[in-house]
Design a protein around this motif. Structure first.
Motif, PDB file in Angstrom:
ATOM      1  N   THR A 160     -42.846 -61.814  -5.381  1.00  0.00           N
ATOM      2  CA  THR A 160     -43.100 -61.856  -6.827  1.00  0.00           C
ATOM      3  C   THR A 160     -42.127 -60.969  -7.584  1.00  0.00           C
ATOM      4  OG1 THR A 160     -45.432 -62.320  -6.462  1.00  0.00           O
ATOM      5  CG2 THR A 160     -44.829 -61.445  -8.625  1.00  0.00           C
ATOM      6  N   SER A 211     -38.566 -62.258  -7.750  1.00  0.00           N
ATOM      7  CA  SER A 211     -38.432 -63.280  -8.796  1.00  0.00           C
ATOM      8  C   SER A 211     -38.288 -62.619 -10.169  1.00  0.00           C
ATOM      9  CB  SER A 211     -39.646 -64.205  -8.772  1.00  0.00           C
ATOM     10  OG  SER A 211     -39.612 -65.089  -9.852  1.00  0.00           O
ATOM     11  N   HIS A 212     -39.100 -61.608 -10.422  1.00  0.00           N
ATOM     12  CA  HIS A 212     -39.010 -60.883 -11.703  1.00  0.00           C
ATOM     13  C   HIS A 212     -37.648 -60.204 -11.858  1.00  0.00           C
ATOM     14  CE1 HIS A 212     -43.122 -61.828 -12.321  1.00  0.00           C
ATOM     15  NE2 HIS A 212     -43.672 -60.731 -11.831  1.00  0.00           N
ATOM     16  N   TYR A 213     -37.168 -59.565 -10.785  1.00  0.00           N
ATOM     17  CA  TYR A 213     -35.863 -58.908 -10.831  1.00  0.00           C
ATOM     18  C   TYR A 213     -34.794 -59.924 -11.230  1.00  0.00           C
ATOM     19  CZ  TYR A 213     -36.861 -54.301  -8.719  1.00  0.00           C
ATOM     20  OH  TYR A 213     -37.281 -53.027  -8.476  1.00  0.00           O
ATOM     21  N   GLU A 214     -34.838 -61.089 -10.588  1.00  0.00           N
ATOM     22  CA  GLU A 214     -33.836 -62.121 -10.857  1.00  0.00           C
ATOM     23  C   GLU A 214     -33.898 -62.569 -12.315  1.00  0.00           C
ATOM     24  OE1 GLU A 214     -32.902 -66.622  -9.383  1.00  0.00           O
ATOM     25  OE2 GLU A 214     -33.625 -65.190  -7.878  1.00  0.00           O
ATOM     26  N   LYS A 215     -35.101 -62.815 -12.829  1.00  0.00           N
ATOM     27  CA  LYS A 215     -35.266 -63.273 -14.208  1.00  0.00           C
ATOM     28  C   LYS A 215     -34.832 -62.215 -15.215  1.00  0.00           C
ATOM     29  CE  LYS A 215     -38.957 -66.484 -13.113  1.00  0.00           C
ATOM     30  NZ  LYS A 215     -40.394 -66.703 -13.093  1.00  0.00           N
ATOM     31  N   LEU A 216     -35.014 -60.952 -14.855  1.00  0.00           N
ATOM     32  CA  LEU A 216     -34.670 -59.858 -15.766  1.00  0.00           C
ATOM     33  C   LEU A 216     -33.241 -59.349 -15.568  1.00  0.00           C
ATOM     34  CD1 LEU A 216     -38.050 -57.931 -15.574  1.00  0.00           C
ATOM     35  CD2 LEU A 216     -37.145 -59.144 -17.569  1.00  0.00           C
ATOM     36  N   GLY A 217     -32.547 -59.871 -14.573  1.00  0.00           N
ATOM     37  CA  GLY A 217     -31.172 -59.459 -14.325  1.00  0.00           C
ATOM     38  C   GLY A 217     -31.058 -58.106 -13.649  1.00  0.00           C
TER      39      GLY A 217
END
Length: 138
Positions: free
Chosen positions: A118, A121-127
């Motif tokens: 989870t 995924s957040h790291y990826e979406k937030l850059g």
């Protein structure tokens, strides 16, 4: 091995920098104390694993008596028995009773895997760049 101490309300710090280093030399991994510790700055620099319910500058000299080894200890509302697993970090201390440790560890591993997925995924979406908290073999 982790030392668990119940200060039974005695005022003063039983564990400080010198004691922490002395215990580290002897192979002690850390201390959990229902009571006070001293020398917070130094023990942090020395990477001594000391978790306590209070901090103080006062010594406990002359106010404490020797205890026993390898007996159950009531520490901060929890009974800790010899062989129990103790996990601690900046958020607190967790005692896992030995008799259920295998099941708890399996459950915790599943939760960790879900959390890593989870948060990845957040790291990826937030850059965000991945960090050590996303490593599976911690």
């Amino acid at each position: 091995m982790v030392v668990v101490i119940d200060m039974e309300g005695i005022v003063g710090g039983i564990w400080g920098s010198e004691i922490a280093m002395n215990m580290m030399i002897r192979g002690i991994e850390g201390a959990v104390i229902d009571g006070a510790c001293r020398d917070s700055y130094e023990t942090n620099l020395e990477k001594a694993n000391v978790f306590c319910t209070q901090r103080t500058y006062n010594h406990v000299y002359g106010r404490a008596r020797g205890g026993a080894r390898n007996i159950p200890v009531h520490c901060a509302g929890v009974t800790v028995k010899p062989g129990d697993i103790i996990c601690a970090d900046d958020d607190g201390v967790l005692v896992i009773p030995y008799e259920v440790a295998e099941d708890v560890i399996k459950f915790a591993r599943l939760q960790l895997e879900e959390d890593i997925a989870t948060r990845s995924s957040h790291y990826e979406k937030l850059g965000f760049e991945p960090d050590a908290t996303l490593e599976r073999n911690r």
